[in-house]
Each structure stands twice: as C-alpha cells, then as structure tokens.
Design an enzyme around this catalytic site. Sequence first.
Site, short mmCIF file in Angstrom:
data_model
loop_
_atom_site.label_atom_id
_atom_site.label_comp_id
_atom_site.label_asym_id
_atom_site.label_seq_id
_atom_site.Cartn_x
_atom_site.Cartn_y
_atom_site.Cartn_z
N ASP A 20 -92.44 -16.19 59.83
CA ASP A 20 -91.08 -16.57 60.20
C ASP A 20 -90.93 -18.05 60.53
OD1 ASP A 20 -89.42 -14.19 60.05
OD2 ASP A 20 -90.85 -13.37 61.50
N GLU B 211 -82.04 -4.21 58.24
CA GLU B 211 -83.42 -4.44 58.67
C GLU B 211 -83.37 -4.77 60.15
OE1 GLU B 211 -85.60 -7.69 56.95
OE2 GLU B 211 -84.93 -7.18 54.94
#
Lengths: 262, 408
Positions: free
Chosen positions: A63, A52
């Site tokens: 995040d 990724e």
Amino acid sequence: MTRMSAIDELFEKTRAENRAVLVGYLPAGFPDVKTSIAAIEAMVSAGVDLVEVGLPYSDPVMDGPVIQAAADQALSNGIRTTDVLEVARASAATGAPTVVMTYWNPVERFGVERFAAELAAAGGAGLITPDLVPDEAAEWIAASEQHGLDRVFLVAPSSTDARLALTADASSGFIYAAAVMGVTGAREQTSSLAPTLVERVRAVTSTPVGVGLGVSNGEQAHEVATFADAVIVGSALVKALHTGGIDGVATLAAELRAGVER
Amino acid sequence: MPYEQPDATGHFGRFGGRFMPEALIAPLDELDRAWTEAKADPVFTAELDRMLREYANVPSPLYEATRFSEAVGARILLKREDLNHTGAHKIRNVLGQALLAKRIGKPRAIAETGAGQHGVASATACAYLDLECTVYMGEVDTERQALNVARMRMLGAEVVPVTTGSRTLKDAINEALRDWVASVDHTSYLFGTAAGPHPFPSMVRDLTRGIGDEARAQVLELTGSLPDAAVACVGGGSNAIGLFTAFVDDADVQLLGVEAGGDGFDTGRHAATITAGDVGVLHGARSYLLQDQDGQTIESHSISAGLDYPGVGPEHAHLAATGRARYVPATDADAMAAFDLLCKTEGIIPAIESAHALAGAQALAKELGPDATILVNLSGRGDKDVHTAAEWFGLIDGPVVLDEGVEE
C-alpha cells in the site's frame, strides 16, 4: 464450476448490461467503525457493485501513503479483526457482494478455518490476498472450498505465463490484475501495461479480470472498462472519505459508476 | 542423514516460504536462479573470495580469550568478526549480494537499516563496486543514529528517513519493499539479514557461513577437537546462521542462539522472538514474531539497536522447532555485564549485540563446567556503542546521540 457465487452472478449481470463491475475499497474502521460502514453504504447506493473491506494491518507493504495512513488511524483507534467482520456483515447487508482484502498474518492469527467460517456467516463472498500467492495457500484453498468463499489472487505485469496459469487456476470470482509495478495509490495516467496483462490472463482463463492500482476518476474508469471486466478503485475513495466525508465518497462513486458504462 | 534445508520452494520445515506480492515472485525466482548459478561459477566465487580477503580482512582470526575464560569458568574462543572492514560480519553478506547485483547488471541497490550498520556496509559495498545506493531507515533511527547517517552519505548513499508506522527497522523494510516492487527491473535489494522471502534466508546464510566454516577449522587446529558449543546473538539471525551452519551436522556441538531479552522477556519490553513470540508471517516468511492477538506486529525493545527487530529468520525457527539449536534471552543488564567483563579482561570493546552472545556463553559456562570449550561469535566491534555503554555505566551525562548498533 459447480455453483454460481454472488460474484459470478454479478459479472453475469454486468456482462448483460454491457458494462464493467465497479469495485470499491474502503478500510474498516477508518476514520471509525461507524463512519466506515456509512461510507460503504453510501458508495453502494451511488453505484459500487462489489465492496472490498480492507483489514487494517501494521505492515502493509503493497500500500501507498493514503491507505497506510488510513490503516494507521484505524489501528490506533483500536480496530480488531472481529470489528472488520462486523463491517463486512454490514456491507454484505447492502446487497453488494463483499470481500475482505487482507494481508495474510491477521487471517493466520485468527485461524484460517475460523476466519473463513465467520466471514461466510457474516455474508462475505471471499478474500483478496495481496501477500498470499497460491503456492502458499493450501490451507486457505481448503477453507474457502469448505465455506463457499471466492479466492481473489493477484497477478502482475511481471508474472510469467506459467504463474498466470497457476494463479488463474487457484482463483475464483475474479482475478485482480495489478496494473502497474508498484503500490496502491492514484496515478495521473492509467497504466499502459494493464491491457497487455488482461489479454495475457484471458489467454489462460475465462474467469473475469479486474484491474486495480492507480484508477482515481471517471475518465480513467471508463478507459479501463473498455478492456477489463472490473474496475477496482481504492486510494481515491479513501482520500475522498478523508477530505469530503460520506458525501465525497458518494460523489466519486457516482462518477466512477458512470465511467464503467461502455 | 545430512541436514539439507530449505526445500526447493524455500521452506525450512514449516517455516520460510514466500508471502509476498505476486509482482515480486518472478523477480525472486530470477534472483534465486542467478544466485544458484553464481555460487556454482568459479569465476564469481574466486572474485568474491578475493574481495573478502583483500578488502574485508576475511578470514577473521580465532582468539583464545584467556582472562575472560578464567572469569567465566570455561574455555572461551572468540571468532573475531569485529576485525572485519566496517567492523562486523555484515560486510560478508553485502559484498556477496552487491557482486551478484553487478553480475545481474542492475545499476541501483536499495537496503534497509535499523541502527545503520547494514546501511553503512551496503553504502561501502556500493561505493566499492560502483552501484547507486539508497538506504531506507526509520526516522526514529535516523535521529538516534545521526553519525551513521552521515557515514552513509559520506560513502555516497542516499538515506531516506521512513515516516510510516513505528518509524523503525520493520517500517524501513516495508518501505524498501515498496521501492523494490516499483523498481525491480533495474534495482537489487541488498537484504540485511537471514530473513525475508526465499531466496534471501538461504542466500544470506550462504554468504555468512564462512564465519562457521573458518571457525570450525580454526578450533580444530587450535584444540584438536570440535567445541562443545557454538554461541551467537540472534536478531534477524545472519551472524548466528553464519556460525551455526558449519556445525549443524556435528551432533555433539550444542548450538545456542542468544536473543535480546530487553528489560526481561516477561515485561513485554524485549526482542526475544523465539523465546516469547508466536508463529506467524512477517516480511515474506513464516517464522516466529512478536504480534498481538490479532496478528498485528508488536514493536520490540532492546538496548542493542541491531537486535531490535520483532521477527527472526525462518531457519532459526526451524532449528528451534527441531531442537537442533536452543534459543535463550539475555537481558540488557546481562549483556552489559558481559560487555564490561570483556572490556576489563581482554581489552576488547564488543558490539552490544555481540555482548548478548557473551552473556549467553557466561551462563552456558556455568552449566558445562571448566572443561568445556565454547566458541562465541564476536560479530561486531563496540566503538559505535561507546556512548550507549558510557551512559549505561554512568560514565557520562546527557542524552544519547550516538546510540548505534550492528543490527545483530
């Protein structure tokens, strides 16, 4: 299914090897473009199956602090979307299927069709879209069909059965199961919610399920590999790169890879 | 055909929607259902009306600003939201969302704030309704707005300085969303403006539309006809959508949204999102935003902390795209000139946010002429802006320590 994608083939292979796929996340351009490519190459050599590549974004609401800080640094170094595509190209050249993980606005700004075309041309396999749900994804679904890219949408413990079915229908390659209600980042214990979530996804689809959020070491990877098709590790690899450099990434990747054997 | 927006999935034309982590989609669906039920429940609406009346000093009066009118050359009517409890229209939104939180049974509330005004309103409502309150505020803003931080803490709220990104309002929203995704089973997010993912834009509109509904009736009673124009400042857009909604179907009433032009929208230092931004996705909705070539959010600039936001609510984007409302910038200098004029002609110190609306009305008066009636939402009072204004006008020396704002 009309064709086997590189990701489909990978899951077929690991199923035969009786292990889970190891998915490794690193942001493009952290700490700089060149090092991010070297770190990806190192983690693939050490056993990461699927990469990724993170597209650094100014407002990463999914995040935690580790990935936020990495994105901030990449952005202040001047990373551009075109650089991210170059990192994806280098990653794909390792032979590991490579997806880009990105918040939606940078793709929309680049042009959805153009992004899909350039990612496919770079050898990319698809996109993971943490803030794009299938309900809003008509343009991306069309572009990904057009360019043969996989669409990895997320499911969460809060997803209703109806939403799991809708998301599974729209996904290809694999489905990203967010193991906890929360943001990315290492956690001391693996989630107790994850096995149930994987089971609920399996009830509506045969598409493989990867589990992410909170996995940071070989032991946790092993635990997740007992019930999931893929183990997804992000923040721990970013942290390893930050503190231990390329060698740190390689060491952790090797430990995780040993973990995903069943 | 009467105006009916958004559609069932929260889209205002091509704008709005939900660009959010899947983890929050089901909770947003629940919130949508809960709000739809609550607003149809006479017990809930009667309680909210009572709170607004007895606690928040709503309905606010309509005021004929005679001397200001003479100075600008048109009849100016001010909707006095500055007289509400906590000094701005924000209390309408927050009381509604906090009462809904009580009804749903979530004991904790979170909020984001820029200058602190929505944070203060949230802390106020949470004290009043016995909810635990956490307010996220960019570290830069906690330093600039130390007095509002103290106010929130006095009211019992926890204030968390946000140290990520640009350490301002947009990052406070990011951090509040990160909290919410991990706490949504027991926590409500009191969103501060008519932006964000569905159902926030329409819920905040429902809660602030009293501004326009009251003003429409008040203007009719005072003048016997509708105004020629309704004017409000636009940051995220809650006071403006609250004013505009009552008039959207009145085709003869011009709707004018005034954005923060900062140093001038051609300088790059501004917050004029619709005037000078592009369509994109930020904080859960498609709308206009300030962004670079790669879709990274650009920081905004305005003398008014409450308008200093690089996005705007999706319904404003829709009203701009369809031409039903017009959006123009007023620079810091335009706004401060209007601020000064209102102080000197009416003895009212407006919020600097609201001064942008006054500046827009001043320019519109020149277009429409002396026979025009212009309704302006005076969205907040300016006590909080005294230091900023005094410094602007050279009345005091020294650094800004109390540069507060209304967050539009």
